[in-house]
Design a protein around this motif. Structure first.
Motif, PDB file in Angstrom:
ATOM      1  N   ALA A 318       0.804  -1.229   0.000  1.00 53.09           N
ATOM      2  CA  ALA A 318       0.000   0.000   0.000  1.00 53.09           C
ATOM      3  C   ALA A 318       0.836   1.278   0.000  1.00 53.09           C
ATOM      4  N   ASP A 319       2.158   1.155   0.145  1.00 49.90           N
ATOM      5  CA  ASP A 319       3.029   2.318   0.283  1.00 49.90           C
ATOM      6  C   ASP A 319       3.393   2.882  -1.099  1.00 49.90           C
ATOM      7  N   PRO A 320       2.913   4.080  -1.454  1.00 49.18           N
ATOM      8  CA  PRO A 320       3.209   4.632  -2.784  1.00 49.18           C
ATOM      9  C   PRO A 320       4.677   4.977  -2.977  1.00 49.18           C
ATOM     10  N   ASP A 321       5.438   5.069  -1.887  1.00 45.58           N
ATOM     11  CA  ASP A 321       6.858   5.402  -1.988  1.00 45.58           C
ATOM     12  C   ASP A 321       7.740   4.158  -2.108  1.00 45.58           C
ATOM     13  N   ALA A 322       7.150   2.986  -1.937  1.00 48.92           N
ATOM     14  CA  ALA A 322       7.934   1.755  -2.084  1.00 48.92           C
ATOM     15  C   ALA A 322       8.212   1.496  -3.562  1.00 48.92           C
ATOM     16  N   SER A 323       9.268   0.740  -3.832  1.00 46.33           N
ATOM     17  CA  SER A 323       9.628   0.449  -5.222  1.00 46.33           C
ATOM     18  C   SER A 323       8.623  -0.508  -5.846  1.00 46.33           C
ATOM     19  N   VAL A 324       8.587  -0.527  -7.179  1.00 49.09           N
ATOM     20  CA  VAL A 324       7.706  -1.453  -7.886  1.00 49.09           C
ATOM     21  C   VAL A 324       8.026  -2.891  -7.501  1.00 49.09           C
ATOM     22  N   VAL A 325       9.306  -3.221  -7.433  1.00 46.99           N
ATOM     23  CA  VAL A 325       9.687  -4.591  -7.059  1.00 46.99           C
ATOM     24  C   VAL A 325       9.129  -4.940  -5.689  1.00 46.99           C
ATOM     25  N   ASP A 326       9.310  -4.057  -4.714  1.00 48.83           N
ATOM     26  CA  ASP A 326       8.844  -4.349  -3.358  1.00 48.83           C
ATOM     27  C   ASP A 326       7.323  -4.464  -3.313  1.00 48.83           C
ATOM     28  N   ARG A 327       6.624  -3.569  -3.984  1.00 50.91           N
ATOM     29  CA  ARG A 327       5.164  -3.604  -3.942  1.00 50.91           C
ATOM     30  C   ARG A 327       4.627  -4.858  -4.643  1.00 50.91           C
ATOM     31  N   ASN A 328       5.100  -5.117  -5.849  1.00 47.82           N
ATOM     32  CA  ASN A 328       4.538  -6.215  -6.635  1.00 47.82           C
ATOM     33  C   ASN A 328       4.941  -7.574  -6.084  1.00 47.82           C
ATOM     34  N   ARG A 329       6.201  -7.714  -5.711  1.00 45.64           N
ATOM     35  CA  ARG A 329       6.632  -8.992  -5.149  1.00 45.64           C
ATOM     36  C   ARG A 329       5.891  -9.283  -3.852  1.00 45.64           C
ATOM     37  N   ASN A 330       5.762  -8.286  -2.988  1.00 43.37           N
ATOM     38  CA  ASN A 330       5.085  -8.520  -1.716  1.00 43.37           C
ATOM     39  C   ASN A 330       3.588  -8.715  -1.885  1.00 43.37           C
ATOM     40  N   ALA A 331       3.017  -8.192  -2.968  1.00 39.63           N
ATOM     41  CA  ALA A 331       1.612  -8.504  -3.248  1.00 39.63           C
ATOM     42  C   ALA A 331       1.446 -10.003  -3.494  1.00 39.63           C
ATOM     43  N   MET A 332       2.407 -10.602  -4.190  1.00 36.80           N
ATOM     44  CA  MET A 332       2.367 -12.050  -4.404  1.00 36.80           C
ATOM     45  C   MET A 332       2.587 -12.805  -3.098  1.00 36.80           C
ATOM     46  N   THR A 333       3.472 -12.294  -2.257  1.00 36.32           N
ATOM     47  CA  THR A 333       3.696 -12.939  -0.957  1.00 36.32           C
ATOM     48  C   THR A 333       2.429 -12.888  -0.113  1.00 36.32           C
ATOM     49  N   CYS A 334       1.751 -11.742  -0.119  1.00 39.35           N
ATOM     50  CA  CYS A 334       0.489 -11.631   0.620  1.00 39.35           C
ATOM     51  C   CYS A 334      -0.525 -12.644   0.096  1.00 39.35           C
ATOM     52  N   SER A 335      -0.595 -12.777  -1.215  1.00 40.80           N
ATOM     53  CA  SER A 335      -1.521 -13.744  -1.802  1.00 40.80           C
ATOM     54  C   SER A 335      -1.240 -15.151  -1.297  1.00 40.80           C
ATOM     55  N   TRP A 336       0.035 -15.517  -1.218  1.00 41.68           N
ATOM     56  CA  TRP A 336       0.410 -16.841  -0.710  1.00 41.68           C
ATOM     57  C   TRP A 336      -0.006 -17.009   0.747  1.00 41.68           C
ATOM     58  N   LEU A 337       0.262 -15.999   1.580  1.00 42.82           N
ATOM     59  CA  LEU A 337      -0.094 -16.099   3.001  1.00 42.82           C
ATOM     60  C   LEU A 337      -1.606 -16.185   3.175  1.00 42.82           C
TER      61      LEU A 337
END
Length: 432
Positions: A318-337
């Motif tokens: 949700a952090d607009p200042d985070a990098s694309v890699v961090d946002r998109n990769r962690n979106a996949m991690t959230c999906s897994w959890l």
């Protein structure tokens, strides 16, 4: 003996359109195409419900995206979703899709997203239609060819361990450091396996299994099936009317880095080495009457890596200042959890014929699991396809987490998963 064993084939263009995100949105999006990406496979029909084996030239299909796609293919084939094995080849100039991750990013106003849902939904519809047609047009097959050949100077283990027991070098798909490239191949499975289906003496479909990350270079926005796809296309040209399907084995820690500096000129060199192994495996194949076909699955429940916290990761998404890699990769991690919270398992699969078997595994499984499975199979030929449901990302060994390096840092499964994973593989292979 099972009478009337039949096979149908399907082949769909899966190339993403201009501007589509590649590899989860954190490399350059599509600006052009060098060669097409395919969704290919076979439907096998016998006395039981149909079995679908599908290979997709994409980076990964994860969690709910994998579930929905397999369900659509199952409906089209007139079978159940547990009898559909959908695998990615894992090229990187390709889509990487996770429906829940995409929704988390969209809700957070992120740009780019992981993928274009309209494009993917349309491809799901087209792929289901192709599978339905494969069932309608399926014809008897009466002979199996089982062959193998070693691939020379392509694969190496990407994890070079130093004398202190920690990572000394990580050999990515393109490795330019001469010291890293000079290290030995390390633990790999050099064997490419070929399974061919014949009708009246003519090959209808050939399935190939080889274990390495399939990238020579990427990040330039040029869609490609890369060197394994080029090798497959050459086999298409050799045998018009025969469908050639390629599956990547348990290559989580295997790349071409020792033999590849990332120069565009090296892509056809690697393709030629894989192609030569394909033709050699086909030429050396032993023929067997095709009179047995069976399918078995086993659910597996992974635990999450111990330090992953869903709320913390959602805050990064949700952090607009985070990098694309961090946002998109962690979106996949959230999906897994979130998927783990739902208790929906991953399915391991095993296809048996009278001449050999195929083991179907998820995600970026390390090659040692494949070698372990081969040791259990003994003298029975066993091909391995990984990169099924990509939800876990990497599935390393227990010691890998102590060794460090990239792969454990992007593994979403417990550091203690190895014994459980091996026991499930053994249980599936030991089933009669």
């Amino acid at each position: 003996m099972q009478p009337d064993l039949r096979l149908g084939t399907f082949d769909v263009d899966a190339s993403p359109p201009m501007g589509h995100p590649l590899c989860g949105g954190w490399i350059k999006p599509v600006v052009g195409q060098d060669d097409p990406q395919r969704f290919r496979g076979v439907v096998l029909l016998g006395s039981d419900a149909p079995i679908v084996l599908a290979s997709l030239d994409w980076t990964g299909v994860l969690n709910e995206s994998h579930r929905i796609w397999t369900e659509r293919l199952a409906e089209a084939a007139g079978t159940s979703p547990d009898r559909v094995a959908l695998h990615c080849v894992h090229q990187h100039n390709a889509p990487f899709i996770d429906l829940v991750g995409n929704r988390l990013l969209r809700d957070a106003g992120a740009d780019p997203l992981l993928f274009d849902e309209r494009f993917v939904d349309d491809l799901m519809v087209r792929s289901a239609a192709a599978v339905a047609e494969a069932v309608r047009s399926a014809s008897p097959v009466d002979l199996l060819g089982i062959g193998s050949a070693d691939v020379e100077q392509v694969a190496c283990n990407r994890r070079v361990i130093g004398p202190d027991g920690r990572i000394k070098y990580t050999r990515t798909s393109a490795t330019r450091d001469p010291a890293a490239r000079a290290e030995p191949d390390g633990t790999i499975d050099p064997t490419l396996q070929s399974i061919s289906f014949f009708r009246n003496g003519a090959p209808v479909a050939r399935l190939y299994y080889y274990t390495t990350h399939p990238m020579s270079y990427y990040g330039d926005g040029r869609v490609s099936a890369d060197f394994v796809g080029l090798a497959r296309s050459r086999r298409d040209a050799d045998e018009a009317g025969t469908l050639h399907v390629y599956f990547t084995g348990a290559a989580g820690n295997v790349t071409a880095g020792k033999y590849n500096d990332g120069s565009p000129e090296n892509r056809p060199v690697l393709a030629d080495r894989v192609y030569r192994a394909m033709t050699a495996a086909d030429a050396s194949a032993e023929d067997h009457p095709f009179d047995h076909l069976s399918w078995a699955t086993l659910p597996i429940h992974f635990d999450a890596r111990e330090d992953l916290d869903l709320d913390r990761l959602r805050a990064i998404v949700a952090d607009p200042d985070a990098s694309v890699v961090d946002r998109n990769r962690n979106a996949m991690t959230c999906s897994w959890l979130m998927r783990l919270e739902s208790k929906r398992p991953i399915l391991l699969g095993r296809l048996d014929t009278n001449a050999g078997s195929i083991l179907h595994l998820p995600a970026e499984t390390f090659v040692e699991y494949q070698l372990y499975a081969r040791s259990l199979a003994g003298n029975v030929p066993l091909a391995v396809a990984a990169y099924g449901d990509g939800g876990p990302w990497y599935i390393p060994l227990e010691r890998s987490y102590r060794e460090g390096g990239y792969e454990p840092s992007v593994s979403w499964v417990s550091t203690m998963s190895e014994p459980m994973y091996k026991s499930k593989i053994e249980e599936l292979l030991r089933r009669s």
